[in-house]
Design an enzyme around this catalytic site. Structure first.
Site, PDB file in Angstrom:
ATOM      1  N   TYR A  12      32.675  26.058  44.586  1.00  8.31           N
ATOM      2  CA  TYR A  12      31.971  26.783  45.439  1.00  8.31           C
ATOM      3  C   TYR A  12      30.823  25.783  45.964  1.00  8.31           C
ATOM      4  O   TYR A  12      30.365  25.784  47.035  1.00  8.31           O
ATOM      5  CB  TYR A  12      31.373  28.077  45.260  1.00  8.31           C
ATOM      6  CG  TYR A  12      32.427  29.372  45.066  1.00  8.31           C
ATOM      7  CD1 TYR A  12      33.744  29.092  45.308  1.00  8.31           C
ATOM      8  CD2 TYR A  12      31.776  30.329  44.207  1.00  8.31           C
ATOM      9  CE1 TYR A  12      34.705  29.959  44.759  1.00  8.31           C
ATOM     10  CE2 TYR A  12      32.867  31.320  44.133  1.00  8.31           C
ATOM     11  CZ  TYR A  12      34.169  31.226  44.140  1.00  8.31           C
ATOM     12  OH  TYR A  12      35.136  32.119  43.875  1.00  8.31           O
ATOM     13  N   HIS A  66      40.321  28.487  37.440  1.00  9.43           N
ATOM     14  CA  HIS A  66      40.069  28.926  38.824  1.00  9.43           C
ATOM     15  C   HIS A  66      41.604  29.344  39.410  1.00  9.43           C
ATOM     16  O   HIS A  66      41.697  30.309  40.324  1.00  9.43           O
ATOM     17  CB  HIS A  66      39.472  27.967  39.694  1.00  9.43           C
ATOM     18  CG  HIS A  66      38.730  28.582  41.031  1.00  9.43           C
ATOM     19  ND1 HIS A  66      37.630  28.336  41.431  1.00  9.43           N
ATOM     20  CD2 HIS A  66      39.146  29.840  41.677  1.00  9.43           C
ATOM     21  CE1 HIS A  66      37.178  28.856  42.541  1.00  9.43           C
ATOM     22  NE2 HIS A  66      37.908  29.881  42.620  1.00  9.43           N
TER      23      HIS A  66
END
Length: 282
Positions: free
Chosen positions: A53, A111
């Site tokens: 992110y 992830h």
């Protein structure tokens, strides 16, 4: 009734707040900092970020500046999809710890089972090596729990067959009309908590006439209905917002959807058919 102080218990015995504040697509700097700080002021005690992110530093600074005792906030971060392998994972985790600068993380996730530009390809061997690194991180106490994101039944079986620690969490795309039943069933059967990323389908659920009508019956908003649905299915939603009004709205879930209406939502058609769907999760 689920409110910000309610928790789920993970399979290693630690607790995690039932509602999280998601930071996907919130840019680093002022916006990520102020959004996270606002969420903490509104009472959120579960913050979800990721190296991918690009906002870990701002999220960590907001947590530090808010002044909350470290043990009173649950923080998740994630190993980027492109990083596979034992040593590579350890290096990336240390970079995350440095960026957050809050001592430790409560939950650390792989992830995705594959790099983002190779979705659906087989990385079984690499995921085992990566998970072994996460097990070391867990045993060191630098992460209080470890888990995965975007893992299919195949990917979960691969880890369960070859490693020691059962993932505490599988974070998947999950919202009304798209609940990944095969993955959900397998995950829950192994006492792995499901976290819902994009529980509002990045806002697409707002366009559902059926959800709008049902939300009106409860005198709540469509996002509140969609988030409450996740909680009543035993799933942990991670709504993302940047405005104070929406951050506050997303926590106001102290109502109950009736059994009849839950059944209606369970068979609801995809409320965001044009939204991106990860085909490998099916």
């Amino acid at each position: 009734m689920a409110v910000l102080t309610d928790v789920y218990e993970l399979n290693n015995g630690i607790t995690i707040p039932k509602i999280g504040f998601g930071t996907w697509q919130i840019p680093d700097g002022k916006i990520a900092y102020e959004s996270t700080l606002t969420a903490l002021k509104e009472g959120y005690r579960h913050i979800d970020t990721a190296m991918a992110y690009g906002n870990e530093a701002s999220v960590g600074r907001a947590i530090r500046d808010f002044g909350i005792a470290r043990e009173n906030v649950f923080v998740t971060s994630k190993l980027p999809p492109a990083i596979k392998g034992h040593d590579e994972a350890l290096t990336a985790f240390n970079e995350t710890l440095s960026a957050l600068n809050i001592g430790y993380v409560d939950l650390y996730l792989i992830h995705a089972p594959w790099p983002s530009n190779e979705i659906g390809q087989n990385f079984d061997t690499e995921n085992i090596a990566t998970w072994e690194a996460l097990e070391e991180i867990y045993k060191s106490g630098k992460a209080r729990a470890i888990g995965v994101s975007n893992f299919t039944v195949h990917d979960l079986k691969n880890l369960l067959k070859h490693t020691d620690v059962v993932p505490a969490v599988n974070q998947i795309q999950y919202y009304v009309g798209f609940t990944e039943p095969k993955i959900t069933t397998f995950t829950k059967a192994h006492n792995i908590l499901i976290e819902a990323y994009s529980p509002l389908a990045t806002g697409d659920v707002l366009h559902s006439t059926e959800l709008t009508q049902l939300a009106n019956n409860y005198n709540v908003t469509v996002p509140q209905l969609a988030l409450r649905y996740c909680i009543q299915t035993g799933v942990l939603p991670l709504p993302k917002a940047t405005s104070q009004a929406h951050i506050a709205e997303n926590k106001a879930l102290d109502f109950l959807i009736s059994t009849i209406d839950m059944e209606r939502l369970n068979v609801c058609q995809d409320t965001a058919p044009s939204h991106f769907h990860n085909a490998t999760q099916g």
